[in-house]
Design an enzyme around this catalytic site. Structure first.
Site, PDB file in Angstrom:
ATOM      1  N   HIS A   1       0.833  -1.376   0.031  1.00 33.58           N
ATOM      2  CA  HIS A   1       0.097  -0.234   0.007  1.00 33.58           C
ATOM      3  C   HIS A   1       1.048   1.243   0.009  1.00 33.58           C
ATOM      4  O   HIS A   1       0.705   2.162  -1.020  1.00 33.58           O
ATOM      5  CB  HIS A   1      -0.841   0.046   1.266  1.00 33.58           C
ATOM      6  CG  HIS A   1      -1.737  -1.109   1.627  1.00 33.58           C
ATOM      7  ND1 HIS A   1      -2.788  -1.472   0.503  1.00 33.58           N
ATOM      8  CD2 HIS A   1      -1.974  -2.122   2.492  1.00 33.58           C
ATOM      9  CE1 HIS A   1      -3.484  -2.551   1.065  1.00 33.58           C
ATOM     10  NE2 HIS A   1      -2.875  -3.018   2.215  1.00 33.58           N
ATOM     11  N   ASP A   2       1.723   1.464   1.194  1.00 34.88           N
ATOM     12  CA  ASP A   2       2.022   2.656   1.415  1.00 34.88           C
ATOM     13  C   ASP A   2       3.258   2.941   0.317  1.00 34.88           C
ATOM     14  O   ASP A   2       3.597   4.304  -0.128  1.00 34.88           O
ATOM     15  CB  ASP A   2       2.896   2.947   2.814  1.00 34.88           C
ATOM     16  CG  ASP A   2       1.594   2.709   3.624  1.00 34.88           C
ATOM     17  OD1 ASP A   2       1.833   2.508   4.748  1.00 34.88           O
ATOM     18  OD2 ASP A   2       0.570   3.339   3.459  1.00 34.88           O
TER      19      ASP A   2
END
Ligand code: RIB
Ligand code: CA
Length: 320
Positions: free
Chosen positions: A242-243
Site C-alpha cells: 500500500h504505502d
C-alpha cells in the site's frame, strides 16, 4: 532539484518499505522529516518503528517526531491483526539507538511549512490523517503553503478492508480525513483499488532476498509476515504494498493512472463511517478535489522498488 517531502506514517511493514524507498532516492526526494502517528499500532510503537527503519536505512540525520496518539474525535482503532503486536513483526529488530527529535510532530509540520518556501513541500501521508488535520486546524496559514498531499487511503471499487465500506487509514480518523479532503490542497489518493494490484508475489519476494543485504532480507521478512491477512481475506498472491505506492508515485508518476474526481468522506453514519465516496463515474455535480489513482504498472513498480532497495549495499548502508 529533489522534491522536499514530509513522511507522515504509522509503521507498519508497508510504511517501513515506503520509508526505505524514499530514503534510497536522495536525488529525487529530500526527506525533511518523518512524523509518526497512531494507527496500525499505538504511537509509542509507530514512533519506535520509524526510528528502527531510519537506522536500518543508515540515515541518522532525518528527524523523527512523535505526533498524535489518538484520532481527532473517535477512539483509536489499531491493526495488530495485520501487522503483529509490534507493528513490524517479521524480522527480529534491534532496539533503536537514536532518539526522537524534540517537539510534537504537528508543530514540526507547521514549522517546516512556515520555514520552507511556499509551494515547495509535499506531505506524504501513509497512515491516519490526524497529524495533518491537527496541523491545519492549529495553523490554517500553512494550508496554502503545502505543494500537494500524496496519501494512501480510501477505496472505491475495492470498498473496505477494516469495515465493509472503509479503508483503515480513513476509517481510523474520518474527521481528520474530512478536513484534509476539504482543504483545497492538491491531493493524490492511492486507494486500495491500486494498492491491491501491487502484490509481493513469491518471485518478487525472492528478488528482495536475492539482494543479499540486510535491507533486502528485512523487506522480504516483513512482507512474508504482512501477506497473511490479505492472502486469507482476499486470496491474494502476496502482500499488497500500500504505502510504497505513495513514494513510487513521486518517483515515477507515469507508472500510475487515475481520474480527477470528487471524493468526500462519510463522517456521520456508523454503517459507512470513513467511506471515501468517490464520484469515479461523474454522476454528481460535486467539484473534483482529488486525483484518485485506479491502476499501476505493477512490474514497473516492483522493478523500481527493487532497484532502489539494491542501493543499500551493506548493514549500515547509506545512499549518499
Ligand atoms: O489500509 C492500508 C493502510 O492502513 C496502510 O497504510 C497500512 O500501513 C495501514 O496504515
Ligand atoms: Ca500505513
Amino acid at each position: 532539484m529533489a522534491q522536499k517531502i514530509i513522511i507522515d506514517t504509522d509503521p507498519g511493514q508497508d510504511d517501513a518499505i515506503a520509508i526505505l524507498l524514499a530514503l534510497a532516492s536522495p536525488d529525487e526526494l529530500d526527506v525533511l522529516a518523518i512524523t509518526a502517528v497512531a494507527g496500525n499500532v499505538p504511537l509509542a510503537l509507530t514512533e519506535k518503528n520509524a526510528r528502527i527503519i531510519r537506522e536500518l536505512a543508515g540515515k541518522p540525520n532525518v528527524p523523527v517526531y512523535a505526533g498524535c496518539d489518538t484520532p481527532l474525535v473517535r477512539p483509536l482503532v489499531t491493526a495488530e491483526h495485520v501487522h503483529g503486536k509490534t507493528g513490524l513483526d517479521g524480522p527480529v529488530w534491534p532496539e533503536p539507538v537514536l532518539p526522537l527529535a524534540e517537539g510534537h510532530a504537528v508543530d514540526a509540520i507547521i514549522d517546516i511549512l512556515r520555514r520552507e518556501d511556499a509551494g515547495t513541500v509535499t506531505l506524504c501521508a501513509l497512515g491516519p490523517l490526524t497529524n495533518l488535520a491537527q496541523a491545519f486546524k492549529t495553523a490554517p496559514d500553512i494550508i496554502e503553503r503545502v505543494e500537494k498531499i500524496v496519501l494512501m487511503g480510501g477505496a472505491y471499487f475495492d470498498v473496505g478492508n477494516i469495515t465493509p465500506t472503509a479503508e483503515f487509514n480513513i476509517y481510523v480518523d474520518p474527521q481528520a480525513a474530512d478536513i484534509v479532503f476539504r482543504s483545497g490542497i492538491d491531493i493524490v489518493v492511492l486507494p486500495l483499488d491500486v494498492t491491491h494490484k501491487a502484490l509481493v508475489t513469491a518471485e518478487r519476494n525472492q528478488a528482495f532476498r536475492d539482494l543479499g543485504t540486510k535491507v533486502g532480507r528485512a523487506v522480504a521478512e516483513m512482507t512474508d509476515f504482512f501477506e497473511r491477512f490479505d492472502k486469507e481475506k482476499y486470496g491474494s498472491s502476496g502482500a499488497p504494498l500500500h504505502d510504497p505506492c505513495v513514494i513510487a508515485y513521486l518517483l515515477a508518476p507515469d507508472l500510475f493512472t487515475g481520474r480527477f474526481i470528487n471524493v468526500e468522506i462519510e463522517t456521520v453514519s456508523e454503517l459507512t463511517m470513513g467511506m471515501t465516496v468517490a464520484d469515479w463515474w461523474g454522476v454528481t455535480d460535486r467539484a473534483p478535489n482529488a486525483t484518485f489513482i485506479g491502476d499501476l504498472d505493477a512490474q514497473g513498480f516492483f522493478d523500481l522498488l527493487t532497484e532502489r532497495l539494491s542501493r543499500y549495499t551493506d548493514p549500515s548502508a547509506t545512499t549518499g
